[in-house]
Design an enzyme around this catalytic site. Structure first.
Site, short mmCIF file in Angstrom:
data_model
loop_
_atom_site.label_atom_id
_atom_site.label_comp_id
_atom_site.label_asym_id
_atom_site.label_seq_id
_atom_site.Cartn_x
_atom_site.Cartn_y
_atom_site.Cartn_z
N LYS A 184 45.61 41.62 38.46
CA LYS A 184 44.86 42.30 39.54
C LYS A 184 45.13 43.80 39.51
O LYS A 184 44.21 44.61 39.54
CB LYS A 184 45.25 41.73 40.92
CG LYS A 184 45.01 40.25 41.08
CD LYS A 184 45.34 39.76 42.49
CE LYS A 184 46.80 39.85 42.87
NZ LYS A 184 47.72 39.00 42.10
N ARG B 93 56.29 32.21 44.28
CA ARG B 93 55.04 32.97 44.54
C ARG B 93 53.82 32.15 44.12
O ARG B 93 52.78 32.18 44.79
CB ARG B 93 55.07 34.31 43.78
CG ARG B 93 56.01 35.33 44.44
CD ARG B 93 56.47 36.39 43.48
NE ARG B 93 55.40 37.24 42.98
CZ ARG B 93 55.47 37.93 41.83
NH1 ARG B 93 56.55 37.86 41.07
NH2 ARG B 93 54.47 38.67 41.45
N ARG C 274 45.00 37.34 51.69
CA ARG C 274 45.75 36.30 51.00
C ARG C 274 45.86 35.03 51.82
O ARG C 274 46.47 34.05 51.37
CB ARG C 274 47.17 36.81 50.77
CG ARG C 274 47.49 37.13 49.34
CD ARG C 274 48.79 37.90 49.38
NE ARG C 274 49.58 37.67 48.23
CZ ARG C 274 49.80 38.61 47.30
NH1 ARG C 274 49.23 39.78 47.38
NH2 ARG C 274 50.58 38.35 46.29
N ARG D 61 57.13 41.53 32.30
CA ARG D 61 56.64 42.78 32.89
C ARG D 61 57.76 43.81 33.09
O ARG D 61 58.83 43.49 33.60
CB ARG D 61 55.98 42.49 34.25
CG ARG D 61 55.64 43.78 34.98
CD ARG D 61 54.67 43.60 36.11
NE ARG D 61 55.14 42.70 37.13
CZ ARG D 61 54.39 42.32 38.16
NH1 ARG D 61 53.15 42.73 38.26
NH2 ARG D 61 54.88 41.49 39.06
N ARG E 212 60.53 44.02 38.17
CA ARG E 212 60.35 43.92 39.61
C ARG E 212 61.30 42.83 40.13
O ARG E 212 61.41 41.78 39.51
CB ARG E 212 58.89 43.53 39.91
CG ARG E 212 58.21 44.53 40.83
CD ARG E 212 56.75 44.30 40.90
NE ARG E 212 56.39 43.10 41.65
CZ ARG E 212 55.12 42.78 41.95
NH1 ARG E 212 54.13 43.56 41.56
NH2 ARG E 212 54.86 41.69 42.61
P1 AP5 Z 1 49.57 42.87 36.91
O1 AP5 Z 1 48.36 43.66 36.67
O2 AP5 Z 1 50.75 43.52 37.52
O3 AP5 Z 1 49.19 41.54 37.71
P2 AP5 Z 1 49.05 41.31 39.28
O4 AP5 Z 1 48.02 40.25 39.46
O5 AP5 Z 1 48.85 42.61 39.99
O6 AP5 Z 1 50.48 40.70 39.57
P3 AP5 Z 1 51.45 40.92 40.81
O7 AP5 Z 1 52.77 40.40 40.37
O8 AP5 Z 1 51.39 42.32 41.34
O9 AP5 Z 1 50.79 39.98 41.85
P4 AP5 Z 1 51.29 39.49 43.21
O10 AP5 Z 1 50.03 39.12 43.87
O11 AP5 Z 1 52.31 38.42 43.14
O12 AP5 Z 1 52.10 40.74 43.81
P5 AP5 Z 1 51.80 41.79 44.96
O13 AP5 Z 1 52.40 43.06 44.55
O14 AP5 Z 1 50.39 41.76 45.35
O15 AP5 Z 1 50.01 42.22 35.49
C1 AP5 Z 1 51.20 41.48 35.35
C2 AP5 Z 1 51.77 41.69 33.93
O16 AP5 Z 1 50.84 41.21 32.98
C3 AP5 Z 1 52.00 43.18 33.57
O17 AP5 Z 1 53.12 43.27 32.74
C4 AP5 Z 1 50.73 43.56 32.80
O18 AP5 Z 1 50.98 44.62 31.88
C5 AP5 Z 1 50.37 42.26 32.12
N1 AP5 Z 1 48.94 42.08 32.00
C6 AP5 Z 1 48.01 42.31 32.96
N2 AP5 Z 1 46.77 42.03 32.51
C7 AP5 Z 1 46.93 41.58 31.24
C8 AP5 Z 1 46.03 41.10 30.25
N3 AP5 Z 1 44.71 41.05 30.50
N4 AP5 Z 1 46.51 40.69 29.08
C9 AP5 Z 1 47.86 40.75 28.82
N5 AP5 Z 1 48.77 41.21 29.71
C10 AP5 Z 1 48.31 41.61 30.91
O19 AP5 Z 1 52.64 41.18 46.17
C11 AP5 Z 1 54.05 41.18 46.14
C12 AP5 Z 1 54.58 40.60 47.45
O20 AP5 Z 1 54.18 41.43 48.55
C13 AP5 Z 1 54.08 39.21 47.84
O21 AP5 Z 1 54.83 38.19 47.21
C14 AP5 Z 1 54.28 39.24 49.36
O22 AP5 Z 1 55.62 39.08 49.70
C15 AP5 Z 1 53.87 40.65 49.70
N6 AP5 Z 1 52.44 40.79 49.98
C16 AP5 Z 1 51.54 41.54 49.28
N7 AP5 Z 1 50.31 41.42 49.79
C17 AP5 Z 1 50.42 40.57 50.84
C18 AP5 Z 1 49.49 40.03 51.76
N8 AP5 Z 1 48.18 40.35 51.71
N9 AP5 Z 1 49.95 39.15 52.68
C19 AP5 Z 1 51.26 38.84 52.78
N10 AP5 Z 1 52.19 39.30 51.93
C20 AP5 Z 1 51.78 40.17 50.98
MG MG Z 2 49.91 43.68 41.46
#
Ligand code: AP5
Ligand code: MG
Length: 217
Positions: free
Chosen positions: A13, A171, A88, A127, A160
């Protein structure tokens, strides 16, 4: 244009949002990034959300809705925005609709990335993020030239805290229980489109731009 990116942790994402945001010239809003920044600064909000994030649990809906109400009111959101990691849960989806309705706006499209749990585990396990400029690397798919050093700015790379194996599994479980149900909500409104998430980022971007183009016809 108002776009929502949906998908499991590690589905790309954030990676796609950065590419898409510069193509479409609209801001990329990531709730995860906002909350991590607050936690890093040690603000009142940051202290409250840190524990949830470290455990791989969702931050309570009320906190998230307040944060987002504040964020999408900012002037740079007037022409649209790209939401990454929000909504979410069902209460967040309904809360977002209410917010938008009060500004006579609505979501244009919800893009869902499909990929296997195996792929998620490998991507997140590999990552690495630059502590200086925030650039993303991956031990398997985009390794840095020097061990744990950013190719772009020379700062240290780190994992991270919520990318530890047991937290990734938590997660994923939370995603399946609390986020997958909102797909049906958007599907019923005809707003959901799916994109295959196991391609390279440029191919995914190309496919997504095609989806956006066909939606506008
Ligand atoms: P990346 O692009 O970072 O993927 P992502 O989907 O953004 O993964 P996240 O880990 O950020 O998702 P998440 O939803 O768990 O975390 P968030 O920060 O939102 O890619 C991942 C890896 O793969 C990287 O190394 C990248 O280089 C590689 N990659 C990407 N695309 C690729 C491809 N096409 N091919 C090969 N490699 C690739 O949330 C974190 C925490 O915050 C949650 O757990 C929760 O506690 C809280 N939180 C956030 N939002 C909310 C909400 N709305 N409600 C409640 N709690 C929330
Ligand atoms: Mg992300």
């Amino acid at each position: 244009m108002i776009l929502v990116l949906l998908g499991p942790p590690g589905s790309g994402k954030g990676t796609l949002a950065k590419l898409l945001s510069s193509q479409l010239n609209i801001p990329h809003i990531s709730t995860g990034d906002i909350l991590r920044e607050e936690a890093k600064l040690g603000t009142f909000l940051g202290k409250k959300v840190k524990l949830f994030m470290e455990k791989g649990e969702l931050v309570p809906d009320q906190i998230i809705l307040e944060v987002m109400k504040e964020r999408i009111r900012k002037p740079n959101c007037q022409k649209g925005f790209l939401l990454d990691g929000f909504p979410r849960t069902m209460p967040q989806a309904l809360g977002l609709d209410d917010m938008l309705k009060s500004w006579t706006k609505s979501i244009d499209l919800v893009l869902k990335f499909d990929l296997s749990d195996e792929c998620v585990l490998k991507r997140l396990g590999g990552r690495l993020i630059c502590s200086g400029c925030g650039a993303f690397f991956n031990l398997y798919t985009k390794p840095p030239q020097k061990d744990l050093i950013c190719d772009l700015c020379g700062s240290q790379l780190h994992q991270r805290p919520d990318d530890a194996q047991e937290v990734i599994l938590k997660r994923l479980k939370v995603y399946k229980a609390q986020t997958i149900p909102i797909e049906e909500y958007y599907n019923k409104q005809g707003k959901l489109r799916k994109a295959y998430g196991e391609l390279d980022p440029d191919s995914i971007l190309k496919n997504v731009l095609n989806i956006l183009q066909s939606k506008n016809k």
